[in-house]
Design a protein around this motif. Sequence first.
Motif, PDB file in Angstrom:
ATOM      1  N   GLN A  52      -2.566  27.396  -3.800  1.00 60.29           N
ATOM      2  CA  GLN A  52      -2.594  28.911  -2.652  1.00 60.29           C
ATOM      3  C   GLN A  52      -0.770  29.128  -2.985  1.00 60.29           C
ATOM      4  N   TYR A  91       0.650  33.186  -3.450  1.00 58.64           N
ATOM      5  CA  TYR A  91       1.492  33.831  -3.106  1.00 58.64           C
ATOM      6  C   TYR A  91       3.261  34.316  -3.570  1.00 58.64           C
ATOM      7  N   SER A 138      -1.463  36.645  -4.499  1.00 61.56           N
ATOM      8  CA  SER A 138      -1.637  36.841  -3.197  1.00 61.56           C
ATOM      9  C   SER A 138      -1.164  37.201  -1.530  1.00 61.56           C
ATOM     10  N   VAL A 178      -1.655  36.000   1.394  1.00 57.24           N
ATOM     11  CA  VAL A 178      -1.677  34.730   2.289  1.00 57.24           C
ATOM     12  C   VAL A 178      -1.457  33.519   2.110  1.00 57.24           C
ATOM     13  N   SER A 231      -5.945  31.219   2.635  1.00 57.72           N
ATOM     14  CA  SER A 231      -6.791  31.460   2.564  1.00 57.72           C
ATOM     15  C   SER A 231      -8.528  31.209   2.243  1.00 57.72           C
ATOM     16  N   HIS A 248     -10.610  30.738   0.306  1.00 56.79           N
ATOM     17  CA  HIS A 248     -10.520  28.857  -1.055  1.00 56.79           C
ATOM     18  C   HIS A 248      -9.706  28.208  -0.645  1.00 56.79           C
ATOM     19  N   ASP A 301      -7.959  43.523  -3.416  1.00 60.79           N
ATOM     20  CA  ASP A 301      -8.510  41.818  -4.009  1.00 60.79           C
ATOM     21  C   ASP A 301      -9.607  42.332  -4.347  1.00 60.79           C
ATOM     22  N   HIS A 333     -12.532  39.311  -5.897  1.00 65.25           N
ATOM     23  CA  HIS A 333     -12.354  38.480  -4.275  1.00 65.25           C
ATOM     24  C   HIS A 333     -13.430  38.957  -3.483  1.00 65.25           C
ATOM     25  N   GLN A 361     -16.164  37.318  -0.107  1.00 65.97           N
ATOM     26  CA  GLN A 361     -16.459  36.202   1.496  1.00 65.97           C
ATOM     27  C   GLN A 361     -17.335  36.348   2.179  1.00 65.97           C
ATOM     28  N   ASN A 389     -12.400  38.805   8.046  1.00 67.37           N
ATOM     29  CA  ASN A 389     -10.684  37.846   7.621  1.00 67.37           C
ATOM     30  C   ASN A 389     -10.607  37.649   9.165  1.00 67.37           C
ATOM     31  N   LEU A 402     -10.161  34.076   9.910  1.00 70.22           N
ATOM     32  CA  LEU A 402      -9.258  32.766   9.367  1.00 70.22           C
ATOM     33  C   LEU A 402      -8.919  31.836   9.597  1.00 70.22           C
TER      34      LEU A 402
END
Length: 128
Positions: A35, A39, A44, A46, A49, A51, A107, A110, A112, A116, A119
């Motif tokens: 990740q 980034y 990305s 963040v 994430s 993930h 994204d 993606h 989810q 958000n 998170l």
Amino acid sequence: MHLELRPKVRAVLRGLNQRGFQPKVFYGWRSVAVQQDLYKKGNSKVRFSFHNAQMPNGRPNSYAADIIDGRYGWLPEAETSGFWKALGEEAKKQGLYWGGDWSTFRDWAHVQLVANSQLAQVMKESGL
């Protein structure tokens, strides 16, 4: 993947297959190190994430998946073939959030399980 996410992703894949696409999960869980690399490269927005979610014992527990068509990946053909649009439709049928709806950083691949706004809570649950 999180136990609630798995059957939803399977249903998305089935729906896309029925539409003539060749979907595959590119990422479910990924490490925080991966990740950070995404980034740094600008792929990305963040540092942590959905993930990266994990159980308190460290077992992967991703709340997200990146789904691509195996023929196109992130190439322009994924859009022109209608794959991204179809992915968004199939994800929403399953009650998933789709990154293609985001306005500041689309994204496309993606999906989810949770909003958000959750998170920080998922990060805390992950022990990170």
